[in-house]
Design a protein around this motif. Structure first.
Motif, short mmCIF file in Angstrom:
data_model
loop_
_atom_site.label_atom_id
_atom_site.label_comp_id
_atom_site.label_asym_id
_atom_site.label_seq_id
_atom_site.Cartn_x
_atom_site.Cartn_y
_atom_site.Cartn_z
N ALA A 34 0.81 -1.22 0.00
CA ALA A 34 0.00 0.00 0.00
C ALA A 34 0.84 1.27 0.00
O ALA A 34 0.35 2.34 -0.34
N ARG A 35 2.13 1.15 0.40
CA ARG A 35 3.01 2.31 0.46
C ARG A 35 4.33 1.92 -0.23
O ARG A 35 5.15 1.19 0.32
N VAL A 36 4.50 2.44 -1.44
CA VAL A 36 5.61 2.01 -2.31
C VAL A 36 6.51 3.20 -2.64
O VAL A 36 6.02 4.31 -2.90
N VAL A 37 7.82 2.96 -2.63
CA VAL A 37 8.81 3.96 -3.04
C VAL A 37 9.58 3.41 -4.23
O VAL A 37 10.02 2.25 -4.22
N GLN A 91 19.94 -1.24 5.66
CA GLN A 91 19.28 -0.60 6.80
C GLN A 91 17.76 -0.56 6.61
O GLN A 91 17.01 -0.76 7.57
N ILE A 92 17.35 -0.31 5.39
CA ILE A 92 15.91 -0.28 5.10
C ILE A 92 15.31 -1.67 5.32
O ILE A 92 14.22 -1.81 5.90
N ARG A 93 16.02 -2.70 4.88
CA ARG A 93 15.53 -4.07 5.08
C ARG A 93 15.42 -4.40 6.58
O ARG A 93 14.49 -5.06 7.01
N LYS A 94 16.40 -3.92 7.37
CA LYS A 94 16.39 -4.19 8.81
C LYS A 94 15.20 -3.53 9.50
O LYS A 94 14.82 -3.92 10.61
N LEU A 95 14.62 -2.52 8.85
CA LEU A 95 13.42 -1.89 9.39
C LEU A 95 12.16 -2.68 9.06
O LEU A 95 11.05 -2.29 9.43
N GLY A 96 12.35 -3.79 8.35
CA GLY A 96 11.22 -4.64 8.02
C GLY A 96 10.56 -4.31 6.69
O GLY A 96 9.47 -4.80 6.39
N VAL A 97 11.24 -3.50 5.89
CA VAL A 97 10.70 -3.10 4.59
C VAL A 97 11.19 -4.06 3.51
O VAL A 97 12.38 -4.36 3.44
N LYS A 98 10.28 -4.52 2.68
CA LYS A 98 10.66 -5.39 1.58
C LYS A 98 11.31 -4.56 0.48
O LYS A 98 10.77 -3.54 0.05
N VAL A 99 12.50 -4.99 0.03
CA VAL A 99 13.21 -4.30 -1.05
C VAL A 99 13.34 -5.27 -2.22
O VAL A 99 13.92 -6.35 -2.08
N VAL A 100 12.80 -4.89 -3.36
CA VAL A 100 12.88 -5.72 -4.57
C VAL A 100 13.84 -5.05 -5.54
O VAL A 100 13.62 -3.92 -5.98
N ASP A 139 6.06 0.01 2.73
CA ASP A 139 6.07 -1.43 2.96
C ASP A 139 6.74 -2.16 1.79
O ASP A 139 6.96 -3.36 1.84
N LEU A 140 7.09 -1.39 0.74
CA LEU A 140 7.79 -1.97 -0.41
C LEU A 140 8.66 -0.90 -1.07
O LEU A 140 8.20 0.23 -1.30
N VAL A 141 9.91 -1.26 -1.36
CA VAL A 141 10.80 -0.40 -2.13
C VAL A 141 11.16 -1.15 -3.41
O VAL A 141 11.67 -2.26 -3.37
N LEU A 142 10.86 -0.53 -4.54
CA LEU A 142 11.21 -1.08 -5.85
C LEU A 142 12.46 -0.35 -6.32
O LEU A 142 12.43 0.86 -6.52
N ALA A 143 13.56 -1.07 -6.50
CA ALA A 143 14.85 -0.42 -6.75
C ALA A 143 15.57 -0.98 -7.96
O ALA A 143 15.62 -2.20 -8.16
N SER A 144 16.14 -0.08 -8.74
CA SER A 144 17.09 -0.49 -9.78
C SER A 144 18.25 -1.21 -9.12
O SER A 144 18.62 -0.89 -7.98
N ASP A 145 18.84 -2.18 -9.81
CA ASP A 145 19.98 -2.90 -9.22
C ASP A 145 21.22 -2.01 -9.11
O ASP A 145 22.25 -2.44 -8.58
N GLN A 146 21.13 -0.76 -9.59
CA GLN A 146 22.20 0.20 -9.40
C GLN A 146 21.94 1.13 -8.22
O GLN A 146 22.73 2.02 -7.93
N ALA A 147 20.82 0.93 -7.54
CA ALA A 147 20.48 1.77 -6.38
C ALA A 147 21.40 1.45 -5.22
O ALA A 147 21.91 0.34 -5.08
N GLY A 148 21.57 2.42 -4.36
CA GLY A 148 22.44 2.21 -3.21
C GLY A 148 22.61 3.48 -2.39
O GLY A 148 21.83 4.41 -2.53
N PRO A 149 23.64 3.49 -1.57
CA PRO A 149 24.65 2.43 -1.43
C PRO A 149 24.06 1.18 -0.77
O PRO A 149 23.02 1.26 -0.12
#
Length: 279
Positions: A24-27, A98-107, A82-92
């Motif tokens: 429901a909340r995507v970046v 750190q975002i994953r450790k907050l419980g956010v799914k990163v694809v 609740d979801l981060v959609l990221a290019s495989d060049q995203a970072g660092p």
């Protein structure tokens, strides 16, 4: 079938098994990735994006979390995705960890400038948003349009230049720009080099391109088409003398996103027009 599904959901709820809700909340991190969300008509879930997410106009108005290669953890976390959609060049990488450790799914999604990788980006975004059928439909439409695009003839010798950072760079192979020229049927005069390359005025003149292709931001940063073509090196090329300049939206030319067929048609029109560049 609907009755069967309803009955199954009732049984799952009765057994205490909750059905996971779609994100429901995507970046979005990466202009092409965010653009795909809009192309899938799923933008209602977007609560933020990175600075390269400039298309469509609504994307530019989203809260920003920095550039996708240098993500602000604090800015991203503040949006409570609740979801981060990221290019495989995203970072660092540590920021995404750190975002994953907050419980956010990163694809993470492939960024290679190939049609195959674009298919994977679209289908990956659609799967993460739990709308796989829309992903398949978008890929099908894209391929149908690409089949209608024929290479330009005769193939023009093209130099792609980007200078919006203040330093003129030419586009070699292993880039979205090179892939665009290849699909359009044109020849990249810098195909023997890889990536974005700073180059001298002498090098630009020696390449002798028939056409120069650049981005809207690069022309704006130079003060217009006349000033852009008047730059040392470029002004000595056949392209500048004949005012063969093709200017395209930055994300359209270099994003290799869901508007790829549109981008190729515009590029080909510019390559074959042979008309003076707009003043």
């Amino acid at each position: 079938m609907k009755l069967l599904r309803s009955a199954l959901l009732s049984l799952l709820c009765a057994a205490g098994i909750a059905q996971a809700a779609p994100p429901a909340r995507v970046v979005g991190l990466g202009g092409a990735v965010t653009e795909i969300v809009y192309a899938l008509d799923a933008d209602k879930a977007l609560v933020g994006a990175d600075a390269s997410s400039i298309y469509p106009a609504a994307a530019a108005k989203l809260p920003k979390v920095g550039y996708y290669r240098t993500v602000s953890v604090e800015g991203l976390a503040s949006l409570k995705p609740d979801l981060v959609l990221a290019s495989d060049q995203a970072g660092p990488p540590q920021a995404l960890d750190q975002i994953r450790k907050l419980g956010v799914k990163v694809v993470m999604l492939p960024s290679a400038p190939t049609v195959e990788a674009l298919d994977q980006r679209i289908q990956g975004v659609a799967a993460a948003l739990e709308i796989p059928e829309r992903g398949r439909a978008l890929v099908s439409r894209l391929h149908a349009e690409l089949r209608d695009i024929r290479p330009v003839s005769p193939p023009a010798r093209v130099l792609i230049v980007s200078s919006h950072t203040g330093k003129m760079q030419a586009v070699g192979n292993d880039t979205a720009g090179h892939a665009m020229l290849r699909l359009a049927g044109a020849t990249n005069v810098l195909a023997d080099q890889s990536g974005f390359k700073p180059f001298s005025a002498e090098a630009a003149a020696a390449l002798k391109p028939d056409v120069i292709v650049t981005t809207t931001m690069s022309v704006s940063a130079s003060g217009g088409a006349d000033a852009f073509l008047a730059q040392a090196g470029l002004n000595a090329t056949p392209a500048a003398r004949n005012r063969r300049l093709v200017v395209m939206d930055d994300l359209l030319l270099l994003g290799f996103g869901p508007r790829l067929p549109e981008a190729l048609r515009l590029l080909q029109a510019g390559l074959t027009a042979g008309q003076p560049a707009a003043r």
